[in-house]
Structure formats: structure tokens, C-alpha cells
Motif scaffolding. Structure first.
Motif, PDB file in Angstrom:
ATOM      1  N   ALA A  63      -2.188   8.319 -14.016  1.00  0.00           N
ATOM      2  CA  ALA A  63      -3.587   8.313 -13.395  1.00  0.00           C
ATOM      3  C   ALA A  63      -4.150   7.452 -14.885  1.00  0.00           C
ATOM      4  CB  ALA A  63      -3.745   9.965 -13.648  1.00  0.00           C
ATOM      5  N   PHE A  64      -4.268   7.266 -15.842  1.00  0.00           N
ATOM      6  CA  PHE A  64      -4.077   6.398 -17.143  1.00  0.00           C
ATOM      7  C   PHE A  64      -4.288   4.819 -16.651  1.00  0.00           C
ATOM      8  CE2 PHE A  64      -4.337   3.649 -21.145  1.00  0.00           C
ATOM      9  CZ  PHE A  64      -5.659   4.642 -21.226  1.00  0.00           C
ATOM     10  N   TYR A  65      -3.009   4.841 -15.977  1.00  0.00           N
ATOM     11  CA  TYR A  65      -2.954   2.959 -15.935  1.00  0.00           C
ATOM     12  C   TYR A  65      -3.164   2.894 -14.250  1.00  0.00           C
ATOM     13  CZ  TYR A  65       0.207   2.173 -19.376  1.00  0.00           C
ATOM     14  OH  TYR A  65       0.267   1.751 -21.672  1.00  0.00           O
ATOM     15  N   VAL A 130       1.131   4.837  -3.550  1.00  0.00           N
ATOM     16  CA  VAL A 130       1.933   4.658  -4.510  1.00  0.00           C
ATOM     17  C   VAL A 130       1.898   6.185  -5.755  1.00  0.00           C
ATOM     18  CG1 VAL A 130       3.525   3.941  -6.218  1.00  0.00           C
ATOM     19  CG2 VAL A 130       3.432   2.701  -3.857  1.00  0.00           C
ATOM     20  N   ALA A 131       0.236   5.150  -5.834  1.00  0.00           N
ATOM     21  CA  ALA A 131       0.192   5.961  -7.097  1.00  0.00           C
ATOM     22  C   ALA A 131      -0.177   7.672  -6.355  1.00  0.00           C
ATOM     23  CB  ALA A 131      -1.536   5.940  -7.519  1.00  0.00           C
ATOM     24  N   ARG A 132      -0.684   7.632  -5.433  1.00  0.00           N
ATOM     25  CA  ARG A 132      -1.049   9.327  -5.082  1.00  0.00           C
ATOM     26  C   ARG A 132      -0.218  10.247  -4.795  1.00  0.00           C
ATOM     27  NH1 ARG A 132      -2.063  13.623  -4.126  1.00  0.00           N
ATOM     28  NH2 ARG A 132      -2.812  14.935  -3.109  1.00  0.00           N
ATOM     29  N   PHE A 133       0.689   9.319  -3.424  1.00  0.00           N
ATOM     30  CA  PHE A 133       2.235  10.025  -2.974  1.00  0.00           C
ATOM     31  C   PHE A 133       3.029   9.886  -3.875  1.00  0.00           C
ATOM     32  CE2 PHE A 133      -0.720   8.999   0.341  1.00  0.00           C
ATOM     33  CZ  PHE A 133      -0.524  10.546   0.696  1.00  0.00           C
ATOM     34  N   ALA A 134       2.989   8.816  -4.449  1.00  0.00           N
ATOM     35  CA  ALA A 134       4.694   8.803  -5.861  1.00  0.00           C
ATOM     36  C   ALA A 134       4.349   9.576  -6.933  1.00  0.00           C
ATOM     37  CB  ALA A 134       5.370   7.429  -5.535  1.00  0.00           C
ATOM     38  N   PHE A 135       3.383   9.187  -7.521  1.00  0.00           N
ATOM     39  CA  PHE A 135       2.684  10.111  -8.460  1.00  0.00           C
ATOM     40  C   PHE A 135       2.484  11.023  -8.733  1.00  0.00           C
ATOM     41  CE2 PHE A 135       4.284   5.105  -9.140  1.00  0.00           C
ATOM     42  CZ  PHE A 135       5.622   5.437  -9.951  1.00  0.00           C
ATOM     43  N   PHE A 225     -11.982   5.904 -11.327  1.00  0.00           N
ATOM     44  CA  PHE A 225     -10.674   6.855 -11.788  1.00  0.00           C
ATOM     45  C   PHE A 225     -10.697   7.930 -12.513  1.00  0.00           C
ATOM     46  CE2 PHE A 225      -9.905   2.689  -8.756  1.00  0.00           C
ATOM     47  CZ  PHE A 225      -9.424   3.271  -7.939  1.00  0.00           C
ATOM     48  N   LEU A 226     -10.880   7.559 -13.941  1.00  0.00           N
ATOM     49  CA  LEU A 226     -10.707   8.575 -14.690  1.00  0.00           C
ATOM     50  C   LEU A 226     -11.423   9.338 -15.155  1.00  0.00           C
ATOM     51  CD1 LEU A 226      -9.629   5.820 -18.005  1.00  0.00           C
ATOM     52  CD2 LEU A 226      -7.876   7.170 -16.177  1.00  0.00           C
TER      53      LEU A 226
END
Length: 270
Positions: A63-65, A130-135, A225-226
Motif C-alpha cells: 500500500a505504501f508503494y 494487481v494491488a487490490r487483488f494480489a496484495f 492512497f495513503l
């Protein structure tokens, strides 16, 4: 209207050409997604960022990246992609041949910028999926944050495109384009809070990075996003979205002026 129709047709042509070039797709389209995956996996066993002393709270490294990778994708698609692509077209004679056709310069630019906008939208959509579903990165639920995302993204991509067109005048030959453009883009990513935590950089390096637009593009995306608690970590203690818009606007004007005085179908020394 004819100029606009030609520009619209150039967008389709540029998109087809772009996705047929494996190296361009890798280094400008897939690179931010691959880097997010690398950082998310590498730090998957590390404590959350911003966690309480007891280890609770905070956000994952993935999430940070996300904000930095979104900003990097905007810069890569605009500055690196167009800076290299147009320089190579000058080197291999493509622009010289286009200069001998009725194609207006504005239509040519419309094709390039439209291609970058379309590919950037696809890139950021894939990155967020990718961020939502993979991580398992949570996406913002506030509509106001998505409005901020929309204008920072659109403003940042257009500014990056204009700067990429201006930067294409710097390489002396098409073959040297990647050697000239990529180091500049890579250096900006390291000092602008994409790969490294911007708040932990030395103050003088933060001041240098603040001159360039990528730092502000990344800061605008961090505001999206943060969590709000991360605002206090910024050098000024605020997201400074007004300053984000101002700096990108200044660079957009600078880029337009550089394009006006440096772009030619044929190099002066060609």
C-alpha cells in the motif's frame, strides 16, 4: 476539424505501434507493476509502516508503494516513452518523411499525447487491480480522493508528455536516446519518493527533488492512497495539493515553451 481527425487517427496508429514494441511495453507499461510486485513481496514479512508500538495499525509496504508506482508510471509513459520514441524517429528519418506530408505538427502531437493518455489509463487500471487483488491493498472509498486522483493523474500525464517531447531534442542521435533519457528518469525516481521514503531523504536532496514535477506527482498520489495520518510525515506537514497543481502547471508551461523552440521535423545538424 481536419487537423483533429488526423490527430485522432494518429492515436490509433501510435497505440498499435507502441504495443508492438516489446521493450517499450516492458519499460514504460509493465515496469511500475513489476516494481510494485517486487517491493510487496520483498517486504511482505516486515512490520507495517506507521504501526503502533504494539505492532497494530499502519499499512502494508504494498500500500505504501502504490502512490509512487502510479507517479512513476505517469513519468515513464510521458517523459521516457516520448523522449526516446521521438528522438529515434528523428534519427531514422521518420520525422523527416512526415515533414514532407500534409500532416500538421499539432496532429502529430495529438497522436503521441493521446497514445500516452490511453496507455497510461490502461496501465494504472492494471496496477490498481494487481494491488487490490494480489496484495490486498484497500482502495479509497472517499469520492473526493478519486477526484484528486483524476486531476493529478490527467495533469501529470499531460505535463510528462510535453516534457518528453521537449527532452527528445536533447539526444544527438536516435541510438543515444535511451542512454540520455533513461538515466535522467531513473535518477528522478530515486530522489522523488518513488523507491525511497521521501521523508527520510536528506533535506538538501528533498529541496533538489522539489524543483522537479515527479516529487509533486508522487505527493499528490500519496494524498489519494495513503491514510490522513501520513500527511504529517510530509516535509511541510500537509499534502499541499494547491502547490502540486502550481508546480505541475509551471512545468507544463516550461515544457510547451521548450517544445515551441526546439521541436523540428529535421535536426539542425541533420
Amino acid at each position: 476539424m481536419r487537423t483533429l481527425r488526423l490527430g485522432w487517427s494518429r492515436i490509433g496508429y501510435e497505440l498499435r505501434t507502441y504495443f508492438r514494441q516489446g521493450d517499450s511495453v516492458f519499460f514504460t507499461f509493465l515496469f511500475p507493476i513489476l516494481m510494485l510486485s517486487v517491493f510487496a513481496v520483498a517486504f511482505s514479512t516486515s512490520p507495517n509502516i506507521g504501526a503502533a508500538p504494539d505492532g497494530s495499525g499502519g499499512i502494508t509496504w504494498a500500500a505504501f508503494y502504490v502512490p509512487g508506482m502510479v507517479a512513476a508510471g505517469m513519468l515513464l509513459s510521458g517523459v521516457q516513452n516520448l523522449g526516446v520514441d521521438i528522438a529515434q524517429e528523428k534519427g531514422d528519418g521518420t520525422l523527416k518523411r512526415l515533414g514532407g506530408t500534409p500532416l500538421p505538427v499539432f496532429s502529430y502531437f495529438c497522436g503521441k499525447i493521446g497514445m500516452v493518455l490511453a496507455s497510461s489509463v490502461m496501465q494504472v487500471a492494471l496496477l490498481l487491480l494487481v494491488a487490490r487483488f494480489a496484495f490486498k491493498v484497500a482502495m479509497p472509498s472517499d469520492p473526493g480522493k478519486w477526484f484528486t486522483f483524476a486531476w493529478v493523474f490527467l495533469f501529470g500525464v499531460i505535463t510528462s508528455c510535453v516534457l518528453g517531447i521537449a527532452l527528445s531534442a536533447l539526444p544527438r542521435t536516435g541510438k543515444s536516446a535511451t542512454a540520455v533519457v533513461i538515466p535522467i528518469v531513473l535518477l528522478l525516481q530515486f530522489i522523488s519518493g518513488v523507491y525511497l521514503n521521501f521523508a527520510q531523504l536528506p533535506g538538501w536532496l528533498q529541496n533538489v527533488a522539489s524543483i522537479f514535477p515527479l516529487k509533486w506527482m508522487a505527493q499528490g498520489m500519496r494524498a489519494v492512497f495513503l491514510p490522513g495520518s501520513f500527511e504529517a510525515v510530509e516535509p511541510s506537514g500537509h499534502w499541499d495539493l494547491g502547490l502540486v497543481a502550481l508546480v505541475m502547471g509551471v512545468w507544463l508551461v516550461v515544457g510547451l515553451l521548450l517544445c515551441r523552440f526546439t521541436f523540428r521535423w529535421i535536426r539542425k545538424d541533420g
